[in-house]
Design a protein around this motif. Structure first.
Motif, PDB file in Angstrom:
ATOM      1  N   ALA A 111      76.842 -47.272  10.945  1.00 37.00           N
ATOM      2  CA  ALA A 111      78.281 -47.281  10.981  1.00 37.00           C
ATOM      3  C   ALA A 111      78.762 -46.221  10.190  1.00 37.00           C
ATOM      4  N   ASP A 112      79.877 -45.483  10.802  1.00 33.22           N
ATOM      5  CA  ASP A 112      80.522 -44.257  10.098  1.00 33.22           C
ATOM      6  C   ASP A 112      81.812 -44.589   9.291  1.00 33.22           C
ATOM      7  N   ARG A 113      82.210 -43.652   8.787  1.00 34.14           N
ATOM      8  CA  ARG A 113      83.472 -43.578   8.151  1.00 34.14           C
ATOM      9  C   ARG A 113      84.830 -44.483   8.649  1.00 34.14           C
ATOM     10  N   ALA A 114      84.566 -43.788  10.077  1.00 32.11           N
ATOM     11  CA  ALA A 114      85.991 -44.056  11.110  1.00 32.11           C
ATOM     12  C   ALA A 114      85.683 -45.592  11.350  1.00 32.11           C
ATOM     13  N   ASP A 115      84.356 -46.194  11.236  1.00 34.15           N
ATOM     14  CA  ASP A 115      84.218 -47.580  11.719  1.00 34.15           C
ATOM     15  C   ASP A 115      84.900 -48.467  10.549  1.00 34.15           C
ATOM     16  N   LEU A 127      78.389 -55.281  12.226  1.00 33.53           N
ATOM     17  CA  LEU A 127      78.314 -55.481  13.600  1.00 33.53           C
ATOM     18  C   LEU A 127      78.451 -54.207  14.332  1.00 33.53           C
ATOM     19  N   VAL A 128      79.228 -53.189  14.362  1.00 32.32           N
ATOM     20  CA  VAL A 128      79.197 -52.031  14.708  1.00 32.32           C
ATOM     21  C   VAL A 128      77.939 -51.130  14.721  1.00 32.32           C
ATOM     22  N   GLY A 129      77.284 -51.157  13.484  1.00 34.54           N
ATOM     23  CA  GLY A 129      76.296 -50.488  13.393  1.00 34.54           C
ATOM     24  C   GLY A 129      74.895 -51.183  14.329  1.00 34.54           C
ATOM     25  N   ARG A 130      75.079 -52.365  14.192  1.00 37.03           N
ATOM     26  CA  ARG A 130      74.106 -53.195  14.936  1.00 37.03           C
ATOM     27  C   ARG A 130      74.357 -52.957  16.464  1.00 37.03           C
ATOM     28  N   ALA A 131      75.519 -53.096  16.821  1.00 35.11           N
ATOM     29  CA  ALA A 131      75.567 -53.044  18.382  1.00 35.11           C
ATOM     30  C   ALA A 131      75.448 -51.700  19.092  1.00 35.11           C
ATOM     31  N   ARG A 132      75.815 -50.794  18.139  1.00 35.44           N
ATOM     32  CA  ARG A 132      75.918 -49.198  18.510  1.00 35.44           C
ATOM     33  C   ARG A 132      74.463 -48.720  18.591  1.00 35.44           C
ATOM     34  N   TRP A 134      70.896 -35.388  22.908  1.00 38.72           N
ATOM     35  CA  TRP A 134      71.983 -36.362  23.122  1.00 38.72           C
ATOM     36  C   TRP A 134      71.875 -37.918  22.141  1.00 38.72           C
ATOM     37  N   ARG A 135      70.626 -38.013  21.924  1.00 39.40           N
ATOM     38  CA  ARG A 135      70.359 -39.314  21.143  1.00 39.40           C
ATOM     39  C   ARG A 135      71.342 -39.529  20.034  1.00 39.40           C
ATOM     40  N   ALA A 136      71.180 -38.444  19.135  1.00 45.84           N
ATOM     41  CA  ALA A 136      71.691 -38.426  18.002  1.00 45.84           C
ATOM     42  C   ALA A 136      73.170 -38.513  18.146  1.00 45.84           C
ATOM     43  N   VAL A 137      73.710 -37.917  19.064  1.00 52.91           N
ATOM     44  CA  VAL A 137      75.164 -37.875  19.408  1.00 52.91           C
ATOM     45  C   VAL A 137      75.734 -39.165  19.768  1.00 52.91           C
ATOM     46  N   PHE A 138      75.092 -39.871  20.764  1.00 51.43           N
ATOM     47  CA  PHE A 138      75.594 -41.434  21.104  1.00 51.43           C
ATOM     48  C   PHE A 138      75.450 -42.181  19.727  1.00 51.43           C
ATOM     49  N   ALA A 139      74.383 -42.116  18.925  1.00 50.85           N
ATOM     50  CA  ALA A 139      74.305 -42.711  17.593  1.00 50.85           C
ATOM     51  C   ALA A 139      75.298 -42.641  16.596  1.00 50.85           C
ATOM     52  N   ALA A 140      76.193 -41.530  16.882  1.00 53.40           N
ATOM     53  CA  ALA A 140      77.146 -40.911  15.709  1.00 53.40           C
ATOM     54  C   ALA A 140      78.449 -41.301  16.415  1.00 53.40           C
TER      55      ALA A 140
END
Length: 342
Positions: A12-16, A28-33, A52-58
């Motif tokens: 999960a990031d700061r925006a979340d 929940l966001v972190g788990r779902a993403r 691109w994997r790290a991008v979709f994770a971010a």
């Protein structure tokens, strides 16, 4: 460059956290993403470019779909991230990270904009073959999610330009991008005309279906540039030779997109009466019919399809040269070629 969010260990990031303001939502966001990234990874979608994997994770997809519509027996159900019902908000959040396309804008019961299936987006972005410093034009702003992924990967928001004909769509895309901490250039205009003021581009990617390849895109590309676009029910990857010449083959994956507004009408598919059921129900035969739409008799198309051994998408390609554009099977010079609209 946008103020991109920092990623914590749970994904999960700061925006979340700023979006909902509670630790449970961030969890929940972190788990779902993370689950979505694993699903895309297992599909092999970004095999051509694992970066691109790290991008979709971010990049947080839920910030780009504050509401969406899910088809049901009684019509469309609207899922909304600001619902007063906690269970409804959780359904919205989990749905935002499913590997499915999401209907995001309806008009008179007709879908006019959507957020594409993430694994298909990953495949397209990987096949776009971006490199550091590339200038990218996106045709079809959608929710802004694809532009955010590009901005994150390139590390410079100013390298990404996104265009859409609908002011409501571009306004919403800018709002979603800002909420996630990205600020690529989003332009309201006819995507078929490109965005000449921001040219030239190293890469052009379309997220809407096309009847042909707009010549403006070639004129706005650098020599050696790459254009990736949905056409018929496939994805064609073109290499730009110069302002009037491009050529390339289809990828092996099917793709269904909302048509480009302003790109011209498509002829309806012909009737298939009298053809064998195997052909009428075969997705690859439907691809051939879509590619040759209105220009080949269905019986002649069936005879060719059977004679050539049910050809896969990768055997087909597109050539644009001057005022002419055509689709072809195996060889741009023929014998199996079909003109595309001008």
């Amino acid at each position: 460059m946008g103020a991109h969010a920092e990623i914590s260990e749970d994904g999960a990031d700061r925006a979340d956290r700023g979006d909902k303001g509670d630790g449970e939502s961030a969890y929940l966001v972190g788990r779902a993403r993370a689950a979505l990234v694993r699903e895309i990874d297992a599909s092999g979608a970004w095999a051509a470019d694992p970066g691109w994997r790290a991008v979709f994770a971010a990049v947080p997809r839920h910030l780009f779909v504050p509401y969406y519509y899910v088809a049901g027996a009684g019509g469309y159900e609207r899922r909304w991230g600001e619902s007063p019902d906690p269970a409804a908000r959780e359904r919205w959040l989990r749905g935002a990270y499913e590997d499915v396309p999401l209907a995001t804008r309806m008009r008179d019961g007709e879908l006019v904009s959507s957020s594409s299936q993430p694994s298909l987006m990953a495949r397209m972005l990987a096949e776009l073959r971006v490199a550091d410093g590339d200038r990218v034009l996106e045709i079809g702003a959608g929710t802004g999610y694809n532009a955010a992924l590009l901005a994150r990967r390139l590390g410079d928001d100013a390298l990404v330009t996104s265009v859409d004909l609908e002011p409501e769509i571009t306004e919403a895309a800018r709002r979603h991008l800002a909420a996630a901490g990205y600020r690529p250039v989003v332009v309201t205009g006819d995507g078929a005309r490109g965005v000449a003021a921001r040219a030239p581009y190293d890469r052009i990617i379309a997220t809407c279906g096309l009847p042909t390849v707009p010549r403006a895109w070639l004129a706005q590309s650098v020599p050696g540039g790459r254009v990736l676009a949905p056409l018929a029910t496939g994805l064609v990857a073109l290499t730009v030779r110069d302002a009037a010449h491009a050529e390339g083959r289809f990828l092996d994956t099917p793709a269904y997109f909302v048509p480009l507004r302003g790109g011209g009408p498509e002829a309806p598919l012909p009737r298939l009466d009298g053809l064998p059921a195997r052909a009428r129900e075969d997705e690859l035969f439907h691809f051939l019919l879509a590619l040759t739409r209105g220009r080949t008799d269905p019986r002649a198309a069936y005879d060719l399809w059977r004679r050539e051994g049910r050809p896969e998408r990768e055997r087909y390609g597109i050539t644009v040269r001057g005022e002419h554009a055509w689709a072809w099977l195996d060889d741009p010079a023929g014998p199996h070629t079909w003109p595309l609209p001008g």
